[in-house]
Design a protein around this motif. Structure first.
Motif, mmCIF file in Angstrom:
data_model
loop_
_atom_site.group_PDB
_atom_site.id
_atom_site.type_symbol
_atom_site.label_atom_id
_atom_site.label_comp_id
_atom_site.label_asym_id
_atom_site.label_seq_id
_atom_site.Cartn_x
_atom_site.Cartn_y
_atom_site.Cartn_z
ATOM 1 N N GLN A 1 0.819 -1.204 0.000
ATOM 2 C CA GLN A 1 0.000 0.000 0.000
ATOM 3 C C GLN A 1 0.859 1.263 0.000
ATOM 4 N N ILE A 2 1.998 1.213 0.683
ATOM 5 C CA ILE A 2 2.909 2.358 0.674
ATOM 6 C C ILE A 2 3.479 2.573 -0.729
ATOM 7 N N HIS A 3 3.889 1.471 -1.382
ATOM 8 C CA HIS A 3 4.411 1.570 -2.749
ATOM 9 C C HIS A 3 3.351 2.117 -3.691
ATOM 10 N N SER A 4 2.115 1.654 -3.503
ATOM 11 C CA SER A 4 1.019 2.134 -4.341
ATOM 12 C C SER A 4 0.814 3.632 -4.163
ATOM 13 N N MET A 5 0.864 4.110 -2.933
ATOM 14 C CA MET A 5 0.687 5.532 -2.663
ATOM 15 C C MET A 5 1.830 6.361 -3.250
ATOM 16 N N LEU A 6 3.064 5.860 -3.142
ATOM 17 C CA LEU A 6 4.212 6.573 -3.705
ATOM 18 C C LEU A 6 4.111 6.665 -5.226
ATOM 19 N N ILE A 7 3.748 5.551 -5.863
ATOM 20 C CA ILE A 7 3.616 5.551 -7.324
ATOM 21 C C ILE A 7 2.505 6.503 -7.765
ATOM 22 N N ALA A 8 1.365 6.464 -7.055
ATOM 23 C CA ALA A 8 0.230 7.322 -7.414
ATOM 24 C C ALA A 8 0.593 8.800 -7.253
ATOM 25 N N THR A 9 1.253 9.129 -6.135
ATOM 26 C CA THR A 9 1.625 10.527 -5.897
ATOM 27 C C THR A 9 2.624 11.012 -6.933
ATOM 28 N N THR A 10 3.622 10.178 -7.239
ATOM 29 C CA THR A 10 4.627 10.546 -8.240
ATOM 30 C C THR A 10 3.986 10.750 -9.608
ATOM 31 N N ALA A 11 3.084 9.831 -9.989
ATOM 32 C CA ALA A 11 2.416 9.942 -11.285
ATOM 33 C C ALA A 11 1.583 11.210 -11.365
ATOM 34 N N TYR A 12 0.888 11.528 -10.283
ATOM 35 C CA TYR A 12 0.042 12.727 -10.263
ATOM 36 C C TYR A 12 0.893 13.994 -10.364
ATOM 37 N N VAL A 13 1.995 14.048 -9.623
ATOM 38 C CA VAL A 13 2.875 15.214 -9.658
ATOM 39 C C VAL A 13 3.503 15.369 -11.037
ATOM 40 N N VAL A 14 3.972 14.265 -11.620
ATOM 41 C CA VAL A 14 4.572 14.316 -12.960
ATOM 42 C C VAL A 14 3.550 14.787 -13.997
ATOM 43 N N SER A 15 2.300 14.363 -13.849
ATOM 44 C CA SER A 15 1.247 14.800 -14.768
ATOM 45 C C SER A 15 1.041 16.310 -14.686
ATOM 46 N N LEU A 16 0.996 16.838 -13.465
ATOM 47 C CA LEU A 16 0.828 18.284 -13.290
ATOM 48 C C LEU A 16 2.028 19.055 -13.828
ATOM 49 N N VAL A 17 3.233 18.553 -13.566
ATOM 50 C CA VAL A 17 4.435 19.208 -14.091
ATOM 51 C C VAL A 17 4.426 19.180 -15.621
ATOM 52 N N GLY A 18 3.989 18.059 -16.200
ATOM 53 C CA GLY A 18 3.914 17.959 -17.652
ATOM 54 C C GLY A 18 2.950 18.975 -18.245
ATOM 55 N N ILE A 19 1.820 19.177 -17.599
ATOM 56 C CA ILE A 19 0.846 20.163 -18.077
ATOM 57 C C ILE A 19 1.426 21.572 -17.992
ATOM 58 N N ILE A 20 2.114 21.883 -16.889
ATOM 59 C CA ILE A 20 2.739 23.209 -16.734
ATOM 60 C C ILE A 20 3.781 23.435 -17.832
ATOM 61 N N MET A 21 4.600 22.421 -18.111
ATOM 62 C CA MET A 21 5.630 22.555 -19.144
ATOM 63 C C MET A 21 5.015 22.709 -20.526
ATOM 64 N N MET A 22 3.878 22.051 -20.774
ATOM 65 C CA MET A 22 3.218 22.220 -22.073
ATOM 66 C C MET A 22 2.696 23.637 -22.231
ATOM 67 N N TYR A 23 2.191 24.249 -21.153
ATOM 68 C CA TYR A 23 1.775 25.659 -21.222
ATOM 69 C C TYR A 23 2.968 26.559 -21.563
ATOM 70 N N ILE A 24 4.124 26.258 -20.989
ATOM 71 C CA ILE A 24 5.307 27.085 -21.230
ATOM 72 C C ILE A 24 5.836 26.889 -22.640
ATOM 73 N N TRP A 25 5.891 25.637 -23.106
ATOM 74 C CA TRP A 25 6.516 25.334 -24.396
ATOM 75 C C TRP A 25 5.602 25.575 -25.598
ATOM 76 N N TYR A 26 4.317 25.282 -25.439
ATOM 77 C CA TYR A 26 3.443 25.227 -26.614
ATOM 78 C C TYR A 26 2.310 26.249 -26.593
ATOM 79 N N SER A 27 2.255 27.127 -25.603
ATOM 80 C CA SER A 27 1.253 28.193 -25.621
ATOM 81 C C SER A 27 1.851 29.478 -25.058
ATOM 82 N N PRO A 28 2.923 29.979 -25.686
ATOM 83 C CA PRO A 28 3.569 31.187 -25.167
ATOM 84 C C PRO A 28 2.774 32.454 -25.443
ATOM 85 N N ASP A 29 1.743 32.351 -26.305
ATOM 86 C CA ASP A 29 0.974 33.524 -26.686
ATOM 87 C C ASP A 29 -0.517 33.192 -26.643
ATOM 88 N N PRO A 30 -1.378 34.138 -26.250
ATOM 89 C CA PRO A 30 -2.824 33.860 -26.212
ATOM 90 C C PRO A 30 -3.402 33.465 -27.560
#
Length: 295
Positions: A181-210
């Motif tokens: 259960q601890i491993h499951s929680m670590l994997i889930a948290t890491t995946a969720y954080v990486v997903s959010l970071v990926g979305i932030i980076m896509m805003y920076i890289w692929y939508s620099p202008d309105p």
């Protein structure tokens, strides 16, 4: 009381499970091995399409069927991939037609489905070659139809991934091991954080202008889907935890990133990674491997 004698199907099943992979492949019809062989053939077709797209220019330029491309790299690459795709489609569609309705072991359609590999390998190679002999007009028509087929294939992949993630999540939740259960929680948290970071980076890289409305729209909807999946999964009536939305979030972020990254580079002011997107070898390998694993 004596135990009943084993039937032919049971003996066949035990033989398949005991033998090595090579002996199972060599000894003929084997339903357990068929999925792996078909998956390997699909992997080889994807590798061939990648090689044709990126390294087959010199060979394709010599083909009279492709002379309408006039040596243009993008045209040669696109038609080459479509021809490999058409050959792969013809092979698997012919297998579907020839095995549709098979419901019992040892019948002729089951034997053809999970055996006769030498004949099917020759047939697969023939179907891969035939599209390279067809005129460009037929390939262009297939390219239009293939857009719909690609959408269906993505939907099937999505269903398959959801089923797998739910199975993993159920196994982790049913396990009484605290370590699991601890491993499951670590994997889930890491995946969720990486997903959010990926979305932030896509805003920076692929939508620099309105003015990059399309990119902003798809990135934002990816974020909305991630939050929606998390809310539903954590609802008291569902109570599925964050492993499922975390892993699914990784998948949809990757699909969104890959789609935006594949936009035409010329004249695209919304793509700050345009130069890096020219070097696609490593990305192609990742996509091919993750498609093979999903299959």
């Amino acid at each position: 009381m004596e135990s009943p004698a084993p039937t032919g199907n049971n003996e066949r099943s035990n033989t398949f499970k005991v033998g090595t992979w090579f002996s199972q492949f060599r000894n003929g019809s084997n339903p357990w091995m068929a999925r792996y062989v078909y998956g390997l053939m699909f992997l080889l077709a994807n590798l061939l399409a990648w090689a044709v797209r990126d390294y087959g220019k010199n060979v394709l330029m010599e083909m009279k069927r492709l002379e309408k491309c006039e040596g243009q790299n993008e045209c040669l690459a696109a038609e080459g991939v479509l021809r490999v795709s058409l050959g792969c489609f013809l092979f698997y569609f012919s297998m579907f037609l020839s095995t549709a309705g098979a419901s019992k072991l040892n019948e002729s359609r089951d034997t053809w489905q999970s055996g006769w590999w030498s004949a099917k390998i020759v047939l697969w190679i023939a179907f891969i070659i035939i599209p390279f002999l067809l005129p460009s007009a037929i390939i262009k028509i297939y390219g239009v139809v293939a857009h719909f087929g690609a959408g269906v294939f993505l939907l099937i992949q999505l269903i398959s991934i959801i089923s797998f993630i739910r199975w993993v999540n159920d196994c982790c939740q049913s396990s009484k091991s605290e370590r699991c259960q601890i491993h499951s929680m670590l994997i889930a948290t890491t995946a969720y954080v990486v997903s959010l970071v990926g979305i932030i980076m896509m805003y920076i890289w692929y939508s620099p202008d309105p003015s990059c409305f399309i990119n902003i729209f798809f990135i934002t909807w990816t974020l909305v889907l991630l939050q929606l999946m998390t809310s539903v999964s954590l609802h008291p009536k569902v109570n599925a935890g964050i492993l499922t939305p975390g892993l699914m979030g990784l998948y949809i972020v990757f699909i969104c990133w890959f789609a935006i990254r594949s936009e035409p580079v010329a004249g695209n002011l919304c793509n700050r990674k345009a130069e890096a997107s020219q070097h696609r070898d490593w990305l192609s390998i990742i996509v091919i491997l993750q498609v093979f694993l999903r299959v």
